[in-house]
Scaffold this active site. Sequence first.
Site, PDB file in Angstrom:
ATOM      1  N   LYS A 110       0.911  -1.073  -0.007  1.00 55.09           N
ATOM      2  CA  LYS A 110       0.008  -0.097   0.019  1.00 55.09           C
ATOM      3  C   LYS A 110       0.988   1.150  -0.019  1.00 55.09           C
ATOM      4  CE  LYS A 110      -4.455   1.300   1.620  1.00 55.09           C
ATOM      5  NZ  LYS A 110      -5.649   0.961   2.208  1.00 55.09           N
ATOM      6  N   LYS A 189      -2.086 -13.056  -9.986  1.00 55.27           N
ATOM      7  CA  LYS A 189      -2.624 -13.966  -8.882  1.00 55.27           C
ATOM      8  C   LYS A 189      -4.149 -13.357  -8.663  1.00 55.27           C
ATOM      9  CE  LYS A 189      -2.735 -13.903  -3.785  1.00 55.27           C
ATOM     10  NZ  LYS A 189      -3.874 -13.197  -3.465  1.00 55.27           N
ATOM     11  N   LYS A 192      -9.389 -10.696  -4.883  1.00 59.34           N
ATOM     12  CA  LYS A 192     -10.383  -9.893  -4.889  1.00 59.34           C
ATOM     13  C   LYS A 192      -9.806  -8.202  -5.470  1.00 59.34           C
ATOM     14  CE  LYS A 192     -11.513 -11.688  -0.976  1.00 59.34           C
ATOM     15  NZ  LYS A 192     -11.832 -11.871   0.369  1.00 59.34           N
TER      16      LYS A 192
HETATM   17  P1  ADP Z   1      -7.930 -12.121  -1.689  1.00 57.70           P
HETATM   18  O1  ADP Z   1      -6.335 -11.918  -2.095  1.00 57.70           O
HETATM   19  O2  ADP Z   1      -8.801 -12.215  -2.807  1.00 57.70           O
HETATM   20  O3  ADP Z   1      -8.343 -10.855  -0.813  1.00 57.70           O
HETATM   21  P2  ADP Z   1      -7.931 -13.463   0.798  1.00 57.70           P
HETATM   22  O4  ADP Z   1      -6.759 -12.650   1.169  1.00 57.70           O
HETATM   23  O5  ADP Z   1      -9.156 -13.217   1.532  1.00 57.70           O
HETATM   24  O6  ADP Z   1      -8.110 -13.365  -0.902  1.00 57.70           O
HETATM   25  O7  ADP Z   1      -7.473 -14.963   1.125  1.00 57.70           O
HETATM   26  C1  ADP Z   1      -8.265 -16.089   1.836  1.00 57.70           C
HETATM   27  C2  ADP Z   1      -7.463 -17.243   1.434  1.00 57.70           C
HETATM   28  O8  ADP Z   1      -7.455 -17.802   0.301  1.00 57.70           O
HETATM   29  C3  ADP Z   1      -6.147 -17.116   1.987  1.00 57.70           C
HETATM   30  O9  ADP Z   1      -5.757 -18.342   2.862  1.00 57.70           O
HETATM   31  C4  ADP Z   1      -5.146 -17.015   0.964  1.00 57.70           C
HETATM   32  O10 ADP Z   1      -3.985 -17.581   0.915  1.00 57.70           O
HETATM   33  C5  ADP Z   1      -6.223 -17.701  -0.263  1.00 57.70           C
HETATM   34  N1  ADP Z   1      -5.932 -17.337  -1.508  1.00 57.70           N
HETATM   35  C6  ADP Z   1      -6.523 -16.187  -1.914  1.00 57.70           C
HETATM   36  N2  ADP Z   1      -6.191 -15.963  -3.182  1.00 57.70           N
HETATM   37  C7  ADP Z   1      -5.450 -17.026  -3.449  1.00 57.70           C
HETATM   38  C8  ADP Z   1      -5.065 -17.478  -4.799  1.00 57.70           C
HETATM   39  N3  ADP Z   1      -4.879 -16.801  -6.114  1.00 57.70           N
HETATM   40  N4  ADP Z   1      -4.241 -18.450  -4.905  1.00 57.70           N
HETATM   41  C9  ADP Z   1      -3.965 -19.366  -3.533  1.00 57.70           C
HETATM   42  N5  ADP Z   1      -4.638 -19.038  -2.600  1.00 57.70           N
HETATM   43  C10 ADP Z   1      -5.294 -17.856  -2.545  1.00 57.70           C
END
Ligand code: ADP
Length: 322
Positions: A110, A189, A192
């Site tokens: 950020k 990757k 969200k």
């Molecule tokens: P985002 O990046 O979409 O905000 P979160 O940070 O809420 O997702 O992630 C929730 C869980 O899902 C975590 O354990 C995170 O490591 C896993 N996760 C999120 N995106 C991925 C991805 N592209 N590949 C593997 N694991 C992921």
Amino acid sequence: MRALSGVQPSGKIHIGNYFGAIRQYVELQHEHDGFFFIANYHALTSIRDGEELHRQTLELAADYLALGLDPQKATIFVQSDVPEVTELTWILSTLTPMGLLERCHAYKDKVTQGLSADHGLFAYPVLMAADILIYDSHLVPVGQDQKQHVEVTRDIAERFNNTYGQTLVLPEPLILEDTAVIVGVDGRKMSKSYDNTICIFDPEKQVRKRIMSIVTDSTPVEDPKDPEKCSVYALYSLFADDEQRAQMSQRYIRGGMGYGEAKKELFGQFMEYFAEARKRREELAQDMGYVMTVLKEGASRAREVAQQTMLRVRKACGVYMG
Ligand code: ADP
Ligand code: TRP
């Protein structure tokens, strides 16, 4: 052994969340004492609308259940139903070096983007450490992006134990190599925050549109293609069995198949794979009272464990007054 993890209720659940994390939760609940929660305190760092946060919290709980978390086997709860975790956060923060947090990526990213970060985002890994440590967790199933946070947790727990005597359990991250980083529709990757997700519970039409929008190179239909360089193939591999994967790989290498065709197959696999969960999710939407009951029961079980840990912690560091 206790396995614990959580997801923030900050947007719709996508296949990165599922293959990177939630699928492991569902497997672990059979052999371990599973604690799976909804990290709503964490989500306060990005959602500033109370009604929306409340709604998304319940929706994520319904998603967990639809995807196979079983309240008979695992403890499913909302982070803020165990407010003791914020007390532990404070105690741990008095032992957390600034440098450790300055290196953490959520905050660093950020600041690099030139955005101003608040204290909540800076202190976010300490709250995550408290989440893990308050339940004496041994295993933390997460995607690759959360590995650093589990390492920070271990570091903080060691500092606590070295300062006040053996009190906290050191957790291990559980990251599956094949699904550590799921790719998004734009090749980055899936996340969200990048708006490149394929959401598990979106209407069929939207899922199709999303899958058809996956970015590919411009190799003509008739030319051979390299499956290892293609996001469509990477995503298809998540759903397909070994034989289907080998066949798809052959079709890439042989040439004569356009990316559109591969995308259609991926869409078919997606719909089949999640058919049952999507049906259950629709049923749960009609019975949110049940979801609330599950969360209440989960909270009372989780809170009991947390209170025991807090007693140990309070005594160890001298803030327990009898
Ligand atoms: P985002 O990046 O979409 O905000 P979160 O940070 O809420 O997702 O992630 C929730 C869980 O899902 C975590 O354990 C995170 O490591 C896993 N996760 C999120 N995106 C991925 C991805 N592209 N590949 C593997 N694991 C992921
Ligand atoms: N920070 C995690 C994420 O963004 C969510 C989370 C909060 C978490 N506390 C946790 C994950 C404890 C595992 C253990 O995905």
